[in-house]
Write a protein that holds these residues in place. Sequence first.
Motif, short mmCIF file in Angstrom:
data_model
loop_
_atom_site.label_atom_id
_atom_site.label_comp_id
_atom_site.label_asym_id
_atom_site.label_seq_id
_atom_site.Cartn_x
_atom_site.Cartn_y
_atom_site.Cartn_z
N ALA A 76 6.47 -18.09 -4.68
CA ALA A 76 7.58 -17.13 -4.69
C ALA A 76 7.94 -16.69 -3.28
O ALA A 76 9.08 -16.33 -3.00
CB ALA A 76 7.21 -15.91 -5.53
N ALA A 77 6.96 -16.73 -2.36
CA ALA A 77 7.20 -16.33 -0.98
C ALA A 77 7.76 -17.46 -0.13
O ALA A 77 8.09 -17.26 1.04
CB ALA A 77 5.92 -15.80 -0.35
N GLY A 78 7.84 -18.66 -0.71
CA GLY A 78 8.45 -19.78 0.00
C GLY A 78 7.48 -20.79 0.57
O GLY A 78 7.85 -21.60 1.42
N LEU B 253 -10.56 -10.13 -4.49
CA LEU B 253 -9.44 -11.04 -4.30
C LEU B 253 -8.24 -10.61 -5.13
O LEU B 253 -7.10 -10.61 -4.64
CB LEU B 253 -9.86 -12.46 -4.69
N SER B 254 -8.49 -10.22 -6.37
CA SER B 254 -7.41 -9.79 -7.25
C SER B 254 -6.75 -8.51 -6.72
O SER B 254 -5.51 -8.37 -6.74
CB SER B 254 -7.95 -9.55 -8.66
N GLU B 255 -7.57 -7.57 -6.24
CA GLU B 255 -7.02 -6.32 -5.71
C GLU B 255 -6.20 -6.57 -4.45
O GLU B 255 -5.14 -5.96 -4.25
CB GLU B 255 -8.16 -5.34 -5.42
N GLY B 256 -6.68 -7.46 -3.59
CA GLY B 256 -5.92 -7.80 -2.39
C GLY B 256 -4.60 -8.45 -2.72
O GLY B 256 -3.57 -8.17 -2.10
N LEU C 12 4.02 -14.17 2.88
CA LEU C 12 3.28 -15.43 2.93
C LEU C 12 2.18 -15.36 3.98
O LEU C 12 1.06 -15.87 3.76
CB LEU C 12 4.24 -16.58 3.24
N HIS C 13 2.45 -14.74 5.10
CA HIS C 13 1.43 -14.58 6.14
C HIS C 13 0.25 -13.75 5.62
O HIS C 13 -0.92 -14.08 5.88
CB HIS C 13 2.06 -13.91 7.36
N LYS C 14 0.54 -12.70 4.89
CA LYS C 14 -0.52 -11.86 4.33
C LYS C 14 -1.35 -12.65 3.31
O LYS C 14 -2.58 -12.49 3.25
CB LYS C 14 0.08 -10.62 3.68
N LEU C 15 -0.70 -13.47 2.52
CA LEU C 15 -1.43 -14.29 1.54
C LEU C 15 -2.33 -15.30 2.24
O LEU C 15 -3.46 -15.55 1.81
CB LEU C 15 -0.44 -15.01 0.63
N ASN C 16 -1.85 -15.89 3.31
CA ASN C 16 -2.68 -16.83 4.08
C ASN C 16 -3.89 -16.12 4.67
O ASN C 16 -5.00 -16.66 4.68
CB ASN C 16 -1.85 -17.46 5.20
N GLU C 17 -3.66 -14.91 5.19
CA GLU C 17 -4.78 -14.14 5.74
C GLU C 17 -5.80 -13.81 4.66
O GLU C 17 -7.02 -13.86 4.90
CB GLU C 17 -4.25 -12.85 6.38
N SER D 171 1.38 -8.26 -3.39
CA SER D 171 2.51 -8.45 -4.31
C SER D 171 3.33 -7.18 -4.44
O SER D 171 4.56 -7.24 -4.63
CB SER D 171 2.00 -8.89 -5.69
N ALA D 172 2.66 -6.02 -4.35
CA ALA D 172 3.36 -4.74 -4.50
C ALA D 172 4.03 -4.29 -3.21
O ALA D 172 4.87 -3.40 -3.23
CB ALA D 172 2.39 -3.67 -4.98
N SER D 173 3.67 -4.92 -2.09
CA SER D 173 4.25 -4.50 -0.80
C SER D 173 5.72 -4.91 -0.73
O SER D 173 6.13 -5.92 -1.30
CB SER D 173 3.47 -5.13 0.36
N VAL D 174 6.49 -4.12 -0.03
CA VAL D 174 7.92 -4.36 0.11
C VAL D 174 8.22 -4.58 1.59
O VAL D 174 7.82 -3.78 2.44
CB VAL D 174 8.75 -3.18 -0.42
#
Length: 254
Positions: free
Chosen positions: A22-24, A103-106, A83-88, A111-114
């Motif tokens: 979803a983030a590309g 992992l789930s909480e992170g 996407l950068h945050k997900l990679n981190e 996902s909730a960040s805007v």
Amino acid sequence: MDQTQRRALVPIFLNFGEAMMAAGAEISRVEDSLSRIGASYGALRTEVFAITASLVLTLRFEDEEFTGTRRITSTGSNDFEKLHKLNELSRECVEKHLSPKELSEGLDRISASVSKPLPLYIGSAIASGAFAIFFGGGIFEGLFAALFGLLICLFQEKLEHRFSNKAFSLFVISLLVGCSACLLAKLLPFLALQIDKIIIGDIMLIVPGIATTMAVRDMLIGDTISGVTKLLECLLWAACLAAGFILALMLCGR
């Protein structure tokens, strides 16, 4: 890790893969990240099959395996900050061996960040204005292209989530922006605005250039099905953009 914990990894991994798509993220990045995270939890093999609209995951352990599938509907975005945050998070999971709960909480936090809209609005205005001037427009074409670049960002923020089909949302946005530009030229005839240069500057903001490049890249590295599907989707988006602007020009008698 017992069977219940291993089974609980499947929906977490599917959520992670869906968030990346979803983030590309390109398909190879999704598959590689999930494979590395799976290995960190003791999976002998993490088999991932991802295309534009579907994600299939199988975690193979020594004595059992678990499979899950996910229908992907939220694609087409390019949120590189997320996407950068997900990679981190994926690297942190591998290096620090996060628990499935961590992992789930992170993932939920990311996902909730805007994303902050102000830099996006400023960048869109500068880019659209610069493109209008670059393609032969004058200072007024650049200024009004920048203005409509802000309008495009506003429409994307307020309208895109209302449509399940991104192609139709792009058609509506291009139609509204095209009509607005034509009406502005009629209200300010003394400026002799070049509508085509304004439209060119604005269309550069929403033409699916990055998605098309990634689709070709997927095909070149062997992800043929995903690449072809994404490329066809990009061509459909481009056609809807063109149709929206053409209809706007026709309706306004240009």
